[in-house]
Design a protein around this motif. Structure first.
Motif, mmCIF file in Angstrom:
data_model
loop_
_atom_site.group_PDB
_atom_site.id
_atom_site.type_symbol
_atom_site.label_atom_id
_atom_site.label_comp_id
_atom_site.label_asym_id
_atom_site.label_seq_id
_atom_site.Cartn_x
_atom_site.Cartn_y
_atom_site.Cartn_z
ATOM 1 N N THR A 1 45.748 -64.373 47.746
ATOM 2 C CA THR A 1 46.642 -63.211 48.278
ATOM 3 C C THR A 1 48.175 -63.964 48.190
ATOM 4 O O THR A 1 48.322 -64.853 48.690
ATOM 5 N N VAL A 2 49.042 -63.224 47.425
ATOM 6 C CA VAL A 2 50.537 -63.638 47.386
ATOM 7 C C VAL A 2 51.269 -62.480 47.503
ATOM 8 O O VAL A 2 51.124 -61.357 47.251
ATOM 9 N N SER A 3 52.618 -62.605 48.106
ATOM 10 C CA SER A 3 53.294 -61.521 48.016
ATOM 11 C C SER A 3 54.241 -61.337 46.707
ATOM 12 O O SER A 3 54.404 -62.337 46.313
ATOM 13 N N GLU A 4 54.596 -60.080 46.500
ATOM 14 C CA GLU A 4 55.341 -59.861 45.297
ATOM 15 C C GLU A 4 56.678 -60.635 45.297
ATOM 16 O O GLU A 4 57.196 -60.707 46.219
ATOM 17 N N GLY A 5 56.907 -61.090 44.285
ATOM 18 C CA GLY A 5 58.070 -62.160 44.254
ATOM 19 C C GLY A 5 58.078 -63.743 44.476
ATOM 20 O O GLY A 5 58.652 -64.436 43.963
ATOM 21 N N ALA A 6 56.565 -63.996 45.107
ATOM 22 C CA ALA A 6 56.628 -65.234 45.403
ATOM 23 C C ALA A 6 55.678 -66.067 44.190
ATOM 24 O O ALA A 6 55.361 -65.384 43.157
ATOM 25 N N SER A 7 55.993 -67.330 44.351
ATOM 26 C CA SER A 7 55.271 -68.184 43.171
ATOM 27 C C SER A 7 53.823 -68.084 43.289
ATOM 28 O O SER A 7 53.330 -68.125 44.145
ATOM 29 N N LEU A 8 53.260 -68.419 42.097
ATOM 30 C CA LEU A 8 51.552 -68.537 42.121
ATOM 31 C C LEU A 8 51.433 -69.808 41.146
ATOM 32 O O LEU A 8 51.750 -70.211 40.286
ATOM 33 N N ARG B 1 50.543 -71.316 36.349
ATOM 34 C CA ARG B 1 51.495 -70.833 37.239
ATOM 35 C C ARG B 1 52.446 -69.718 36.610
ATOM 36 O O ARG B 1 52.311 -69.339 35.738
ATOM 37 N N LYS B 2 53.183 -69.225 37.801
ATOM 38 C CA LYS B 2 54.009 -68.061 37.421
ATOM 39 C C LYS B 2 55.084 -68.178 38.457
ATOM 40 O O LYS B 2 54.681 -68.225 39.693
ATOM 41 N N PRO B 3 56.292 -68.337 38.345
ATOM 42 C CA PRO B 3 57.309 -68.314 39.083
ATOM 43 C C PRO B 3 57.445 -67.141 40.353
ATOM 44 O O PRO B 3 57.976 -67.386 41.255
ATOM 45 N N SER B 4 57.430 -66.142 39.531
ATOM 46 C CA SER B 4 57.594 -64.740 40.651
ATOM 47 C C SER B 4 56.497 -63.846 40.221
ATOM 48 O O SER B 4 56.695 -63.260 38.777
ATOM 49 N N LYS C 1 53.537 -62.877 29.531
ATOM 50 C CA LYS C 1 53.678 -62.198 30.800
ATOM 51 C C LYS C 1 54.321 -63.227 31.887
ATOM 52 O O LYS C 1 53.960 -63.060 33.152
ATOM 53 N N GLY C 2 55.113 -64.118 31.276
ATOM 54 C CA GLY C 2 55.641 -64.988 31.937
ATOM 55 C C GLY C 2 54.893 -66.173 32.619
ATOM 56 O O GLY C 2 55.349 -67.044 33.415
ATOM 57 N N PHE C 3 53.511 -66.349 32.136
ATOM 58 C CA PHE C 3 52.686 -67.416 32.789
ATOM 59 C C PHE C 3 52.980 -68.585 31.918
ATOM 60 O O PHE C 3 53.012 -68.680 30.699
ATOM 61 N N GLU C 4 52.821 -69.844 32.408
ATOM 62 C CA GLU C 4 52.461 -71.008 32.062
ATOM 63 C C GLU C 4 51.515 -71.926 32.594
ATOM 64 O O GLU C 4 50.839 -71.580 33.735
#
Lengths: 115, 114
Positions: free
Chosen positions: A12-19, A77-80, A61-64
């Motif tokens: 679970t992560v908050s919107e805007g947080a990194s993953l 990973r995704k920065p946001s 979708k901004g993933f790497e």
């Protein structure tokens, strides 16, 4: 035999947080590596793939993801994170079998995004 | 270009009944794969067709499962008779040629055996 481990069943992560979603594989040779995403009610969509070359690969979708041979890892990973990223993510490895590619998947990581 | 399609999207049957799942691959794709995901576990390979021939059926769980690919186009996966442990999501995927590494997946069929 090849295997794929995704140690996190649920994140679970908050919107805007990194993953960062973890993936470790076991395979004798240089593997073909993939990340797929399954959104609710949808099929598996390819996010990105690594075959060779630059170990940092960019996807949709901004993933790497980064291939680290020494750690047998291919973390996503995704920065946001955006709320629409809530889905289940699968890491996979393909190996040559009789001239064709045989794919082995991990157990998946469910991502929940909170506002 | 249409993607991989699967029918039905959901199926609920009773133990002992027969169910047939259908997959239509992307047009022109020689390779067709079936996978299954039992709840909470990994997506597991069932079998692989090259055109109409079975290239690899090492993942088929038992002889209650029968897969066919008529004329190298669409494929069916029949479960007869169904057991409770057959419940899960059945995915179909296709890829173009022998060296194709990327497989394109359908939305899956959710099978529930009660």
């Amino acid at each position: 035999a090849q295997s794929v481990t995704q140690p996190d069943i649920h994140i679970t992560v908050s919107e805007g947080a990194s993953l960062e979603l973890r993936c470790n594989y076991s395979y004798g040779a240089t593997p073909y590596l993939f990340w797929y995403v399954q959104s609710p009610g949808q099929g598996l969509q390819l996010l990105l793939k690594y075959f060779s070359g630059d170990t940092l690969v960019q996807g949709i979708k901004g993933f790497e993801a980064e291939f680290k041979r020494s750690q047998s890892s291919f973390n996503l990973r995704k920065p946001s994170v955006h709320w629409s990223d809530a889905a289940e993510y699968f890491c996979a490895v393909a190996r040559n079998s009789g001239g064709y590619q045989k794919v082995t998947f991990g157990t998946g990581t469910k991502l929940q995004v909170i506002p | 270009e249409a993607g991989v399609t699967q029918f039905p999207s959901h199926s609920v049957i009773e133990k002992g009944q027969t169910v047939t799942l259908r997959c239509d691959p992307i047009s022109g794709h020689d390779n067709l794969y079936w996978y299954r995901r039992v709840m909470g576990k990994e997506i597991k390979f069932l079998l692989h067709f090259v055109k109409e021939s079975k290239q690899d059926e090492s993942g088929m769980p038992n002889n209650r499962f029968l897969a066919e690919r008529t004329g190298g186009t669409y494929s069916t996966l029949k479960v007869q008779p169904a057991e409770l442990e057959d419940s899960g999501v059945y995915f179909c995927a296709s890829s173009q040629g022998a060296r194709s590494v990327v497989q394109y997946f359908g939305p899956g069929t959710r099978l529930t055996v009660t």
